[in-house]
Design an enzyme around this catalytic site. Structure first.
Site, short mmCIF file in Angstrom:
data_model
loop_
_atom_site.label_atom_id
_atom_site.label_comp_id
_atom_site.label_asym_id
_atom_site.label_seq_id
_atom_site.Cartn_x
_atom_site.Cartn_y
_atom_site.Cartn_z
N LYS A 64 -6.13 5.22 5.83
CA LYS A 64 -5.10 6.11 5.20
C LYS A 64 -5.61 5.15 3.98
O LYS A 64 -5.36 4.04 3.65
CB LYS A 64 -4.45 6.75 5.38
CG LYS A 64 -2.91 5.35 6.16
CD LYS A 64 -1.94 6.53 6.55
CE LYS A 64 -1.30 5.55 6.97
NZ LYS A 64 0.50 5.55 7.38
N ARG A 115 10.49 12.85 10.71
CA ARG A 115 9.76 12.88 10.43
C ARG A 115 8.53 13.96 10.40
O ARG A 115 9.25 15.66 9.36
CB ARG A 115 8.22 12.07 9.35
CG ARG A 115 8.13 11.57 8.45
CD ARG A 115 7.24 10.55 7.80
NE ARG A 115 5.97 9.94 9.34
CZ ARG A 115 5.46 8.86 9.29
NH1 ARG A 115 5.86 8.30 8.03
NH2 ARG A 115 4.92 8.37 10.14
N HIS A 135 5.18 8.35 16.77
CA HIS A 135 4.99 6.85 16.33
C HIS A 135 6.96 6.15 16.99
O HIS A 135 7.34 7.02 17.13
CB HIS A 135 4.92 7.20 14.84
CG HIS A 135 4.98 6.56 14.08
ND1 HIS A 135 4.27 5.21 13.90
CD2 HIS A 135 5.17 5.71 13.17
CE1 HIS A 135 4.34 4.43 13.14
NE2 HIS A 135 5.14 4.20 12.73
N ARG A 144 -2.74 2.74 18.11
CA ARG A 144 -3.71 3.35 16.63
C ARG A 144 -3.11 1.75 15.99
O ARG A 144 -2.30 0.96 16.21
CB ARG A 144 -2.63 4.44 16.09
CG ARG A 144 -2.60 5.61 15.97
CD ARG A 144 -2.29 6.29 16.18
NE ARG A 144 -0.82 6.45 15.56
CZ ARG A 144 0.53 6.96 16.39
NH1 ARG A 144 0.35 7.25 17.62
NH2 ARG A 144 1.90 5.89 16.22
N TYR A 154 5.97 -9.95 -23.90
CA TYR A 154 6.74 -9.06 -24.94
C TYR A 154 7.93 -9.66 -24.84
O TYR A 154 9.13 -10.61 -24.03
CB TYR A 154 7.04 -7.46 -23.86
CG TYR A 154 5.63 -6.37 -23.97
CD1 TYR A 154 5.49 -6.17 -25.45
CD2 TYR A 154 4.55 -6.97 -23.30
CE1 TYR A 154 4.49 -5.44 -25.94
CE2 TYR A 154 3.02 -5.78 -23.72
CZ TYR A 154 3.26 -5.34 -25.47
OH TYR A 154 2.72 -4.47 -25.21
N CYS A 180 2.65 -7.53 -18.61
CA CYS A 180 1.93 -7.03 -19.73
C CYS A 180 1.20 -5.36 -18.29
O CYS A 180 0.79 -6.34 -17.64
CB CYS A 180 0.71 -7.30 -20.49
SG CYS A 180 1.42 -8.72 -21.29
N ASP A 224 -1.90 -4.91 -19.43
CA ASP A 224 -3.36 -5.03 -18.37
C ASP A 224 -3.74 -6.59 -18.85
O ASP A 224 -4.54 -7.00 -18.24
CB ASP A 224 -4.50 -4.22 -19.96
CG ASP A 224 -3.91 -3.11 -19.89
OD1 ASP A 224 -4.82 -2.69 -19.03
OD2 ASP A 224 -3.10 -2.55 -21.37
#
Length: 789
Positions: A457, A555, A584, A641, A681, A729, A731
């Protein structure tokens, strides 16, 4: 190799029966194309802890194999021959030792903690022109890989370069009997694979076993205690200390470890009487095959770091496993220094291309074009790599699995760049071999009958979707689990055929799931009713579902008091069939909650037993996650699992696991700033000394958390820490490289890796989070590159 089955039986002490076929190649993996690509193959069947490849003998017979090495008597098939042995790996080792004993050339064994493949390839580059040399493919350096590589020696080579790797005491003695090197080259010695040795000295002594009978030893005394031990134990041999060789200038090779490797290569050439190498730069050795997304919906497999018949066969085999339903394109250059005549060489290449089922060949170089008539597939030929880049049409690439296999002189890295989908400088490297290692580590903890479901997942925890799923399917995992239906649909569209469980299955996606044979988690009477209605609407019966039980996490899942009603409901339903029942263990990684976890396991056993007794068919049960596999063997049931453990992280730090992800970028600009200057910044980076900064194109939009700014995290540049200066920043960000000499624009910066201090566990502690939150935060715009030996 070229042996009759009866001869093999005599060499390995086995029992021969059936037809006495000639054997020229070895196949150990029934899933591979090796039997099609090799000549007169023998299939080696082995009984492992989690598999028995004897089950595939009939399949291999159907594919044309007629010679078999087996560990117990099997039903004999018409026209086939058999050698029965007690232990197949031991038999291969004996056969390889026999094959080595009849080789007349010089054998060079290469061992060490790191750098074996780099030095092997570098030596091969520096050999005198015209010398026929065999080198073991990739990193075939294990207890199985070494005999397989030795058996690939054809016999007329002047030199054979064989890697030998070990992970625990006692292994090198077996490898030395096989390789029997005339010359041994020791590379660096470090902490890699240290977990099974008492200390570094014990590991050095174990590796030195390879030189037991060697006449010549090449080493570098920088690496202690290896240098002292060699000088002490092998004073009667011809010793060549690479530290005495001239050091290549830093301006030519900037990395210190690479400069030591260059000294080792030069010392080897001196020891062999070869001309001194003329180093112009460190070789660009792509250590592993790379898999990445290509242009026009293609999958690109870049394996262009060397080219010979053995490596071509391995690459074609991997292309077959990745392509699945896609058509295939092979981009191949002329092959240099094969030791064969062009007639024989390209006849063999054409046969391999045909047997591999290649749809389109793109040939680069004049010699391939000369033999165009030998290839019976669609074909295109170009005089050079540049011409190919300029003229290659979309139809040769679109929707295909494309293998790049070129000799170094043809500079296929330019072609790889042209065919790659994304050009973002920042990349996430995913080590598929490390993932397989982790998978096998957890398998070793399980009963051989216990099945496995792998969690893929969230794009396989940020590592990517299809490539990881394809590898897991190839490795024989029983189920895949995704979070949402869209993830499963993507895997189906890419050719993944194994069962896929959708954990967050909602009514709006049920029709899509059924259309794509995805199997839902059912956690309530409401979801059970809605899915049954969708199955009826689709005209299906007995569609597999997976029941989730709530044993304490609260859950999703059926509560214990709902089990009697659920049993009654399921008994009257023909629309669905329960494939598995699971829960679980939400505190399996917390020893302080072990009483709670054991109560969960007991509750799950009680609830699932009631369901199984009410159903007229067998059902698989599973509740153990990665932590529980290690800590609660009583929770194995029928299946486990595997999630975070697959990606290299245990419930606590575990040196036996290998992190699979490395996030890298490159320096785009370097600035020389004065004390008192500010960076970024808010002027948050205030410099207290003259500082050299480097700007790298990775920011919080790529997944680099803003809280790592202002010196809280360091990247690695040339192996040295470079703290982030100022704020991260969107990017990009800036790092301090003042104390790292020789750094240039274009050099690599490693954001996180398996290196201690630069690893995800350390980063998670800095951020007060967990490794998989960081893994899943790496942006989709960051190119994933998959590495495979």
């Amino acid at each position: 190799m070229n042996y009759k089955l009866s001869q093999i039986a005599a060499v390995v002490g086995g029992r021969f029966s059936g037809e006495d076929h000639e054997v020229q190649s070895v196949v150990t993996d029934s899933r591979s194309l090796s039997c099609e690509l090799g000549c007169n193959p023998i299939f080696v069947a082995m009984c492992g802890a989690n598999h028995d490849s004897h089950d595939f003998i009939a399949q291999m017979y159907g594919r044309g194999v007629r010679s078999f090495l087996v560990e117990h008597a099997v039903e004999e098939l018409p026209g086939a021959g058999y050698v029965v042995v007690k232990n197949a790996i031991a038999a291969l080792q004996s056969l390889a030792a026999y094959h080595r004993a009849h080789f007349k050339g010089t054998v060079v064994g290469i061992t060490g903690s790191n750098g074996k493949t780099v030095i092997k390839e570098w030596i091969a580059e520096e050999l005198p022109a015209g010398m026929k040399c065999y080198r073991s493919p990739k990193s075939y350096n294990s207890q199985l890989g070494v005999p397989l590589s030795v058996l690939m020696i054809e016999g007329d080579e002047q030199l054979a370069l064989i890697e030998a790797g070990i992970s625990q005491p006692g292994e090198m003695e077996r490898l030395e009997r096989i390789i029997r090197p005339d010359v041994v080259v020791f590379t660096s010695i470090g902490d890699a694979h240290q977990e099974n040795f008492l200390n570094l000295e014990q590991k050095c002594l174990e590796k030195m076993v390879l030189a037991h009978r060697a006449r010549v030893i090449v080493y570098h005394s920088y690496y202690e205690p290896l240098g002292h031990l060699i000088a002490t134990h092998f004073a009667d041999r011809r010793l060549y200390d690479a530290a005495s060789a001239p050091q290549v200038p830093e301006a030519v090779i900037g990395n210190e470890a690479s400069r030591r490797n260059a000294q080792i290569v030069e010392a080897f050439c001196t020891a062999m009487g070869f001309p001194a190498p003329s180093f112009s730069s460190a070789p660009e050795v792509a250590m592993r095959l790379e898999v990445k997304d290509g242009i026009n919906d293609s999958v690109l497999i870049n394996d262009a770091y060397n080219l010979d018949l053995n490596s071509l066969a391995l690459a074609l085999d991997y292309l077959h496993s990745v392509a699945l339903t896609r058509p295939t394109t092979l981009v191949l250059s002329d092959i240099a220094q094969s030791g064969l005549s062009d007639d024989e060489l390209y006849s063999r290449v054409a046969g391999m291309v045909s047997r591999a089922g290649i749809d389109t060949l793109v040939g680069i170089g004049p010699r391939l074009k000369r033999y165009a008539s030998l290839f019976d597939c669609a074909k295109l030929f170009y005089a050079s790599t540049d011409e190919c880049i300029a003229r290659l049409g979309r139809e040769a690439v679109a929707g295909r699995a494309v293998l790049l296999k070129g000799a170094r002189d043809f500079r296929f890295e330019k072609l790889a760049h042209a065919l790659s989908l994304k050009s973002h400088t920042t990349v996430l490297e995913v080590d598929l071999d490390a993932m397989i290692h982790n998978l096998n580590y957890f398998r070793s903890k399980l009963d051989f009958r216990t099945k496995l479901v792998a969690m893929v997942k969230a794009g396989s925890y940020g590592t990517g979707d299809f490539e990881v799923a394809q590898m897991l399917q190839h490795q024989g995992v029983d189920y895949l689990a995704v979070a949402f239906a869209d993830e499963g649909v993507l895997l189906r569209e890419r050719g993944i055929s194994m069962p896929i469980v959708v954990l967050n299955a909602d009514a709006d996606s049920f029709d899509l799931m059924i259309a794509n044979r995805l199997e839902p988690e059912i956690y309530s009477f409401h979801s059970l009713r809605d899915f049954a209605d969708a199955v009826t609407h689709a005209g299906e019966l007995r569609y597999p579902i997976h029941l989730k039980l709530d044993t304490g996490m609260h859950r999703l899942g059926f509560m214990e008091e709902e089990i009697p009603a659920l049993c009654e409901r399921l008994q009257g339903m023909s629309e669905v069939k329960v494939a598995t029942i699971f829960s679980h263990l939400n505190c399996a990684d917390m020893p302080e909650e072990d009483t709670y976890t054991r109560a969960q396991i007991e509750r799950f056993d009680r609830m699932s037993t009631a369901l199984i007794e009410a159903l007229p068919y067998p059902v698989i049960r599973h509740t153990a996650n990665s932590a529980a596999i290690e800590r609660f063997p009583e929770a194995q049931f029928d299946m486990c699992r595997l999630g975070l453990g697959l990606y290299g992280f245990g419930w606590q730090h575990n040196a036996a696991l290998r992190p699979v992800s490395t996030l890298k970028t490159r320096i785009v600009q370097i600035k020389h700033l004065e004390a008192g200057d500010t960076v970024g910044y808010g002027r948050a980076g205030r410099l207290t000394r003259p500082t050299v900064t480097a700007t790298v194109p990775i920011g919080y939009a790529d997944g680099l958390d803003r809280h790592l700014g202002c010196g809280r995290w360091s990247m690695l540049v040339a192996g040295q820490p470079a703290p982030i200066v100022g704020r991260v920043c969107m990017d990009s960000c800036m790092i301090d490289i003042t104390d790292i000499p020789g750094v240039e624009e274009g050099d690599e910066a490693v954001v996180f890796s398996a290196t201690a201090g630069n690893d995800l566990e350390t980063m998670a502690r800095v951020l007060d989070t967990i490794p998989y939150e960081i893994m899943t935060s790496v942006s989709g715009r960051v190119k994933r590159i998959y590495l495979k030996e």
